[in-house]
Motif scaffolding. Structure first.
Motif, short mmCIF file in Angstrom:
data_model
loop_
_atom_site.label_atom_id
_atom_site.label_comp_id
_atom_site.label_asym_id
_atom_site.label_seq_id
_atom_site.Cartn_x
_atom_site.Cartn_y
_atom_site.Cartn_z
N UNK A 1 0.99 -1.23 0.11
CA UNK A 1 0.17 0.01 0.05
C UNK A 1 0.87 1.42 -0.05
N UNK A 2 0.38 2.53 -0.56
CA UNK A 2 1.04 3.46 -0.46
C UNK A 2 1.26 4.11 0.96
N UNK B 1 8.08 3.60 4.75
CA UNK B 1 9.72 3.41 4.41
C UNK B 1 10.30 4.55 4.26
N UNK B 2 9.47 5.64 3.21
CA UNK B 2 10.22 6.82 2.72
C UNK B 2 10.53 7.63 3.81
N UNK C 1 4.54 2.04 1.88
CA UNK C 1 5.49 2.81 1.13
C UNK C 1 6.05 3.84 1.71
#
Lengths: 496, 328
Positions: free
Chosen positions: B182-183, B189-190, B186
């Motif tokens: 999923x966005x 993590x970013x 992600x």
């Protein structure tokens, strides 16, 4: 004259599957300035890291000051008389200049440190290279150029007679670079050998006695500087002849204003800056370091708060308070510091490219990884990004390829206004040319490009119009659609 | 030979798993009481209870932070749910407890993300507050959960596998899905990988930073509720020691404390190692005080071997195992 101070014989080094150095031999004479040129990934850093004991060579010998050395750590390199100044300085910002110079060697005898003696010695070292820096102040208060002087003083304090400098002028202004060059010629007079790694041909030719070119891990040529030409060196770096340093643009700018910035202020760095940029135009921003160039684009991008000013995009006034707002309005910023600000290095290429517009590849809550890879492959192909796969982590890419990933990310985000802050810093000649071509192509496709660069030739060679900043104000504006502006007029304007 | 090689390569990468398997085999051989159905299903319950809390912590750590208040949140929510049960019934009690955890986590998150207060200080502060609140609720004493349906959650077994472990595995799969596909995942993590890049890529960093603490608090509350159901009691200090064990478990598994890397499978592995060690020492009848010393030594050496071999690989030097693998 043939007094060899450092000789590397048949050095080879392999990383998991990749040959970084292949039978490289290099001999450096006492008291010479020996330039090492090569594109990123040519093996320059690996060679230096072997010299410094950070990496161990798979085979080969190093002779330094007449002895065969087995250097296993930077300390041993220091003892053997060799010091390396890396591009990213090894200084502790919170400690004083004197503490940094003698870090790890502060204690002479007893338990109590003799601060007065340490400071006096630090001062002497700095005076020796003609640097007027108070050894008691914290390194964080120094400019980049002063930090570099501290690094040189530190190197000399180890009694090094071979000093390696890795891209030392990359972050310096022209004036600061001149200072560095005079320090280097002083060192030369003292019979200290300097190994000078640089992409900048002007400097290499002005400073060096001999030039060695590395390409793909092989030493392709060594020649006396006076017997070779710039063109020859560049040709052997890239393995082919370079026609022009700057590509010629196909299209021309339009009259349609895309972004108008008026009276932007951010104390103490920006005082009432206004400018506009047109569709299909490349606007170059010149100025000395500290003139407010980076601050200006960061303010426009919403990365830093501003105290005053308006931004109009396509005729509509916009409130840009964060990068999120900027991106929504089609504005992109390619930072000068791509490692800190441009890429998530732990991420694979594909995830860095999709980061701004990840919503577009989500279906029913799922990130479509296949689609993500397809997009990444499309862009790695288009931009000729060299990688093992689009799932390769960006940390393993060379500088030029990393910069291309940053560009790919913003291309995919489909921004109309591109703010490029030093887009070619620390990038090799071949990749630079490709980035230039892309900048032209983007402008031809109707994007508005604002480009900051400390390299004047780059500004002159690419921009349609040049804005010169001086102490946070617009000091001048030059038409350059037919590349008619001269370096002299820009410089005299930038100096103020 | 090819399979041999890929199996070997897998273990070269996953040294912790290899270490766990070796220790598991040794202890099974050495102690009769270890490799029994009863003991192993007990081990899974422990993994489930700590694991649930660790899932929330995994989000926080991948996002570049950690939550010192997770353990006390377990204590607090075990007390809260126990006291609410008798008054409002099972489902409302659980929902209210989760809601309180959500709000407390949101407070932490906003203080870190919006007010920019250091997360160590914020979560340390809330750790102390939660400890105080847990003690205040029952005036310092535990509260029994006199509700058969609720206690059934902790006692239920499917086959010989505890319901608690099954809940944990379901949540783990959900977290895996969120993080990988999923966005939302992600972007976590970013922000952990590089906060500034995430911000300048248009990610709503404040929202994600705040969510880390909400997730950590809510997962810890789930842990507290399961704990209460398991021991049929809400206890005001039962989770206080869990924070460090959970953080250690996440990190031992291989999720980087510097953020941006890792996954929930690693957390499962790390928590398994931690729980296995305690359980194995009991099985081996080692004196409890010295257990702690040995446990600490094992944790440090396992991670030391792992990070030592990683630096070797970075420099291009091969370890013993990879040399064998090359010869195959």
């Amino acid at each position: 004259m043939d007094d060899i101070v450092l000789e590397m014989k048949h050095i080879s080094k392999q990383f998991v599957g990749v040959k970084a150095l292949d039978d490289v031999s290099l001999s450096v004479r006492r008291g010479e300035v020996h330039a090492i040129c090569g594109e990123n990934g040519a093996g320059k850093s690996t060679l230096m890291k072997i010299l410094n004991g950070i990496y161990r060579a798979d085979s080969g010998e190093i002779w330094l000051n007449g002895k065969l050395r087995n250097i296993q750590s930077p300390e041993e390199a220091h003892k053997a008389g060799l010091s390396i100044i890396f591009q990213e300085f090894n200084l502790v910002d919170t400690l004083s200049v004197a503490e940094n110079i003698y870090l790890g060697r502060l204690r002479e005898k007893g338990v109590k440190l003799n601060w007065r003696a340490i400071e006096r010695r630090a001062e002497e070292q700095l005076k020796n290279i003609g640097a007027e820096i108070d050894p008691r102040i914290a390194v964080s208060r120094l400019s980049v150029s002063q930090k570099q002087m501290v690094e040189i003083a530190k190197a000399l304090s180890y009694d090094a007679n071979v000093i390696v400098m890795d891209e030392p002028s990359a972050t310096l202004t022209d004036k600061e670079a001149q200072k560095l060059f005079s320090v280097i010629s002083d060192l030369k007079k003292k019979q200290i050998t300097v190994i000078y790694i640089s992409h900048k041909m002007d400097e290499v030719f002005a400073l060096s006695d001999r030039i060695t070119v590395l390409r793909d891990g092989v030493a392709v040529s060594t020649a006396a500087t006076k017997d070779t030409t710039r063109r020859e060196v560049i040709a052997s770096m890239v393995g082919r002849a370079m026609e022009n340093e700057y590509p010629v643009r196909q299209g021309r700018r339009t009259d349609e204003t895309v972004m108008r910035v008026t009276h932007i202020r951010r104390k103490p760095v920006l005082h009432d800056v206004s400018f506009e940029v047109k569709k299909g135009e490349i606007l170059g921003i010149a100025g000395l370091v500290g003139a407010g160039r980076t601050e200006l684009v960061r303010a426009v991008f919403g990365a830093d708060p501003v105290s005053e000013g308006q931004i109009e995009i396509k005729g509509v006034q916009k409130k840009i308070k964060s990068p999120m707002d900027a991106i929504k309005n089609g504005v992109a910023l390619v930072n000068e510091d791509r490692k800190e600000l441009g890429l998530v290095l732990k991420f694979p290429i594909a995830e860095n490219i999709s980061i701004c517009k990840i919503g577009s590849i989500v279906r029913k809550g799922f990130i479509q990884r296949k689609q993500e890879n397809r997009i990444a492959e499309e862009y790695t192909g288009k931009l000729a990004i060299k990688s093992t796969s689009c799932r390769q982590k960006c940390v393993f890419l060379s500088g030029g390829n990393q910069q291309k990933v940053v560009l790919a990310k913003w291309l995919y985000a489909d921004a109309d206004i591109l703010l490029l802050d030093e887009p070619t810093r620390g990038i090799d000649v071949g990749s630079k040319y490709e980035i230039y071509k892309w900048i032209n192509r983007l402008a031809d496709a109707g994007k508005a490009v604002v480009m900051i660069s400390s390299e004047l030739p780059e500004i002159l060679g690419l921009s349609d119009r040049i804005l010169v900043l001086h102490r946070g104000k617009v000091a001048g504006e030059f038409e350059n659609e037919d590349k008619t502006a001269t370096a002299e007029e820009i410089m005299s304007c930038a100096i103020g | 030979m090819k399979i041999c090689k890929s199996v070997l390569n897998f273990f070269i990468r996953e040294k912790i798993l290899l270490a766990l398997l070796v220790m598991f085999a040794v202890v099974s051989a050495a102690a009769d009481s270890f490799f029994t159905v009863g003991n192993l299903s007990n081990l899974l319950i422990q993994v489930g209870l700590y694991g649930v809390v660790a899932l929330g912590m995994t989000f926080a750590i991948i996002g570049g932070d950690f939550d010192l208040g997770a353990g006390p949140m377990v204590s607090f929510s075990s007390m809260a749910v126990a006291l609410l049960l008798g008054r409002v019934g099972v489902v409302p009690a659980i929902l209210i407890t989760l809601f309180i955890a959500f709000c407390l986590g949101l407070c932490n998150g906003l203080l870190v993300a919006k007010a920019k207060i250091n997360s160590f200080i914020v979560t340390f502060g809330s750790m102390v507050i939660l400890q105080g609140m847990a003690l205040t609720l029952g005036d310092g004493s535990p509260a029994a959960t006199n509700h058969p349906a609720f206690n059934q959650i902790g006692a239920l077994q499917i086959g010989r596998i505890s319901f608690i472990f099954i809940i944990f595995m379901v949540l783990l799969l959900a977290c895996h899905w969120i993080l990988r596909y999923t966005q939302f995942g992600r972007n976590i993590y970013a922000i952990g990988g590089n906060y500034e890049v995430a911000r300048s890529s248009g990610i709503h960093v404040d929202f994600y930073k705040a969510s880390l603490f909400v997730l950590s608090a809510v997962f810890a509350a789930v842990g507290g509720i399961l704990m209460a159901a398991r021991v049929n009691t809400g206890h005001p200090t039962i989770g206080d020691d869990m924070t460090m064990t959970v953080i250690a478990g996440v990190v031992i598994g291989g999720t980087s404390l510097s953020g941006g890397k890792g996954n929930v499978w690693r957390t499962l592995l790390g928590i398994f190692v931690m729980m296995f060690l305690s359980n194995a020492f009991d099985a081996l009848v080692i004196q409890p005080y010295i257990q702690r010393v040995i446990k600490g030594l094992i944790i440090i050496s396992v991670v030391a071997i792992d990070s030592y071999s990683k630096t070797k690989i970075d420099v291009g030097d091969a370890g013993v195992l990879s040399k064998i693998s090359k010869k195959l």
